[in-house]
Motif scaffolding. Structure first.
Motif, PDB file in Angstrom:
ATOM      1  N   LEU A 345      25.058   9.619  64.415  1.00 40.29           N
ATOM      2  CA  LEU A 345      26.317   9.334  63.714  1.00 40.29           C
ATOM      3  C   LEU A 345      26.420  10.129  62.413  1.00 40.29           C
ATOM      4  N   VAL A 346      25.305  10.281  61.708  1.00 43.90           N
ATOM      5  CA  VAL A 346      25.337  11.047  60.454  1.00 43.90           C
ATOM      6  C   VAL A 346      25.556  12.531  60.751  1.00 43.90           C
ATOM      7  N   GLU A 347      24.891  13.052  61.770  1.00 41.18           N
ATOM      8  CA  GLU A 347      25.079  14.472  62.125  1.00 41.18           C
ATOM      9  C   GLU A 347      26.537  14.732  62.503  1.00 41.18           C
ATOM     10  N   ASP A 348      27.121  13.795  63.244  1.00 39.20           N
ATOM     11  CA  ASP A 348      28.522  13.927  63.645  1.00 39.20           C
ATOM     12  C   ASP A 348      29.430  13.946  62.408  1.00 39.20           C
ATOM     13  N   ALA A 349      29.131  13.042  61.458  1.00 42.03           N
ATOM     14  CA  ALA A 349      29.944  12.984  60.236  1.00 42.03           C
ATOM     15  C   ALA A 349      29.821  14.289  59.446  1.00 42.03           C
ATOM     16  N   LYS A 350      28.604  14.811  59.357  1.00 44.26           N
ATOM     17  CA  LYS A 350      28.390  16.084  58.639  1.00 44.26           C
ATOM     18  C   LYS A 350      29.200  17.195  59.299  1.00 44.26           C
ATOM     19  N   ALA A 351      29.125  17.242  60.625  1.00 46.05           N
ATOM     20  CA  ALA A 351      29.809  18.315  61.363  1.00 46.05           C
ATOM     21  C   ALA A 351      31.321  18.222  61.197  1.00 46.05           C
ATOM     22  N   ARG A 352      31.800  17.051  60.839  1.00 43.32           N
ATOM     23  CA  ARG A 352      33.249  16.879  60.730  1.00 43.32           C
ATOM     24  C   ARG A 352      33.710  16.734  59.284  1.00 43.32           C
ATOM     25  N   GLY A 353      32.947  17.314  58.387  1.00 43.66           N
ATOM     26  CA  GLY A 353      33.401  17.434  56.998  1.00 43.66           C
ATOM     27  C   GLY A 353      32.865  16.383  56.051  1.00 43.66           C
ATOM     28  N   GLY A 354      32.030  15.468  56.538  1.00 39.41           N
ATOM     29  CA  GLY A 354      31.440  14.455  55.662  1.00 39.41           C
ATOM     30  C   GLY A 354      30.523  15.121  54.633  1.00 39.41           C
ATOM     31  N   ARG A 355      30.580  14.621  53.412  1.00 34.98           N
ATOM     32  CA  ARG A 355      29.764  15.190  52.329  1.00 34.98           C
ATOM     33  C   ARG A 355      28.617  14.228  52.052  1.00 34.98           C
ATOM     34  N   VAL A 356      27.390  14.665  52.335  1.00 38.32           N
ATOM     35  CA  VAL A 356      26.228  13.792  52.127  1.00 38.32           C
ATOM     36  C   VAL A 356      25.896  13.764  50.637  1.00 38.32           C
ATOM     37  N   LEU A 357      25.954  12.556  50.060  1.00 38.06           N
ATOM     38  CA  LEU A 357      25.679  12.418  48.623  1.00 38.06           C
ATOM     39  C   LEU A 357      24.190  12.250  48.365  1.00 38.06           C
ATOM     40  N   ILE A 358      23.522  11.587  49.309  1.00 37.16           N
ATOM     41  CA  ILE A 358      22.068  11.402  49.196  1.00 37.16           C
ATOM     42  C   ILE A 358      21.556  11.094  50.599  1.00 37.16           C
TER      43      ILE A 358
END
Ligand code: NAD
Length: 483
Positions: A345-358
């Motif tokens: 789910l995190v990889e998917d969010a990253k691939a779709r523009g999610g910005r990982v803060l930590i």
């Protein structure tokens, strides 16, 4: 503190073969499976794999015990439940240790000691409840009495996130109301529950509480078993649907506590510093593996960056490690399947523009299912991390600007377990909380539960409630007597 590999497994008896308990007696199984510590992969003990015959024997034992137990005076059953609470207290450290080994959660903080303490508190509170006869009418036209009677044999199926606490939530109200029980714990975390049932059997008559550990197929067999009158289930919505289907054949009573995707809405009038700790632990309690954890955080545009910064500040102070290390605040994810799901789910969010803060990247090559505390900004509906239940340490943070629109978004989900509003104006927050489609809503906190406050989901988060009088009454059927 540094950890030597394997040094913290020392108190586990890796070779121990646990037995099911049927009719008050240990019932050795023909087959066992190892239970692994999610922090190290080390074997904690071996769980019995119950068969269909074991299940039949447990149901028969529970049916045989039912007439005497349901006829036992209420006061005696109350004292028996208080004796269970005392046994939990006496064995708290032993249970907490075993729980940490198989579940991974830390001993400290909101971990195993907290869970066993909670099990004890809930057991004592449930013991104290009464089931009075209600007189609906008593006049020269006649007398109408409402009685609440025990249902019969209750089948309980539990998940792996709070195995002992949830087992007590199932077992204690059932036996307090005069039912007998067959419980099947999660195959991921069966050992502390077996020990719990051993302790309960030292207090209750044989057959009142039986345990048959096993795989998912055993759960399916329980749900369809003609000798079981009610199912109480805590777990995923997908399994809840299967249980409901199987239970339909014999029209079993049902209490289903299922998945959640709780929204938390932060209004623009808060002080980000003040609420950051509460928001963080509302989301990350038990490493996010909590049904009613904050799983979608909506923050007003005017304070979005400040809240994100404060959450990162809190997250950076949290130590993730082996649960037996007294300094760990969070442990590993409990199992590989869940670890992979969170990562996906995190990889998917990253691939779709999610910005990982930590966080966002698990450590390479380390033993155990450790995943870092992860905050993902700049995401919205339409991304799996927002739309689906992550059930792990990754929180999506969504920006909003219109309160009406954000309430609609929060409610735009099939689940309806919990929800929260965060505001300096508590009256306004309470009014907005009432507009959330969920079974339990909080103001300026998330996930706080207590034994006198009924807990359960609406929509696809479940059927029925637990806790308090309302929860106890779910273990009864009504008989009206008109004379
Ligand atoms: P799960 O549904 O995979 O498993 C729960 C239990 O169901 C296990 O004992 C499992 O062996 C058994 N099971 C599996 N298939 C079955 C079948 N076909 N018939 C009968 N039993 C079957 O859930 P989980 O992964 O252990 O727990 C995580 C889920 O539980 C999350 O969705 C979480 O939100 C939910 N949960 C809800 C609450 C609540 O109170 N609402 C509390 C804790 C967890």
């Amino acid at each position: 503190m540094t950890l030597e590999p394997g040094s913290l497994g020392a108190r586990a008896d890796a070779a121990k073969r646990y037995a099911n308990l049927i009719g008050g007696r240990p019932t050795p199984a023909g087959r066992h499976l190892p239970v692994a510590n999610p922090a190290t992969g080390e074997i904690v003990g071996h769980m019995p794999i119950g068969t269909a015959d074991d299940l039949d024997a447990a149901v028969a034992a529970a049916r045989a015990a039912f007439p005497a137990w349901s006829a036992t005076p209420s006061e005696t059953r109350k004292q028996a439940c208080l004796a269970i609470a005392a046994a939990l207290k006496d064995h708290a450290e032993e249970l907490a240790h075993l729980l940490t080994l198989e579940q991974g959660k830390p001993l400290n903080g909101l971990g195993s000691r907290w869970e066993i303490g909670g099990a004890q508190a809930w057991t004592a509170a449930t013991a104290a409840l009464d089931i009075p006869v209600k007189v609906l009418q008593d006049d020269n036209q006649g007398r109408v009495e409402l009685h609440r009677k025990a249902i019969g044999v209750v089948g309980s199926i539990t998940p792996w996130n709070f195995p002992v606490l949830i087992a007590c939530w199932h077992i204690v109200p059932a036996v307090r109301a005069g039912n007998t029980v067959v419980i099947k714990p999660s195959p991921h975390t069966p050992l502390a529950t077996i020990r719990l049932v051993e302790l309960i059997n030292a207090v209750l008559p044989p057959g009142v509480v039986n345990i048959v550990a096993g795989d998912d197929a055993l759960g399916a067999a329980m749900s369809a078993h003609p000798g079981i009158d009610k199912m109480v289930f805590t777990g995923s919505s997908a399994t809840g649907r299967k249980i409901m289907g199987a239970a339909a054949q014999t029209l079993k009573r049902l209490t289903l506590e299922l998945g959640g995707n709780d929204a938390g809405i932060v209004l623009p009038d808060v002080d980000p510093k003040q609420i950051a700790e509460g928001l963080f632990w509302g989301a990350f309690v038990n490493n996010g593996q909590t049904c009613a954890a904050l799983k979608r955080l909506y923050v007003h545009d005017s304070i979005y960056d400040a809240v994100c910064a404060e959450l990162v500040r809190v997250a950076a102070t949290v130590s993730v490690g082996n649960g037996l290390d007294e300094s760990s605040a969070l442990g590993p994810i409990q199992n590989a399947m869940q670890f992979n799901r969170v990562r996906e789910l995190v990889e998917d969010a990253k691939a779709r523009g999610g910005r990982v803060l930590i966080g966002g990247t698990p450590p390479e090559g380390a033993p155990g299912h450790f995943y870092p505390v992860t905050l993902v900004a700049d995401v919205d509906h339409g991304i799996r991390l927002v739309d689906e239940e992550q059930f792990g340490p990754a929180l999506p943070i969504i920006r909003y600007s219109d309160v009406e629109a954000v309430i609609a978004k929060a409610n735009d989900n099939a689940n309806g377990l919990g929800g929260s509003i965060w505001s300096a104006d508590t009256a306004k927050a309470r009014a907005l909380a009432l507009r959330l489609d969920c079974g339990i809503a909080w103001v300026n906190k998330h996930g706080a539960i207590q034994p006198n406050a009924p807990f359960g989901g609406v929509k696809q988060s479940g059927i029925g409630v637990e806790f308090g009088e309302e929860g106890l009454f779910e273990n009864t059927t009504i008989q009206t007597v008109i004379s």
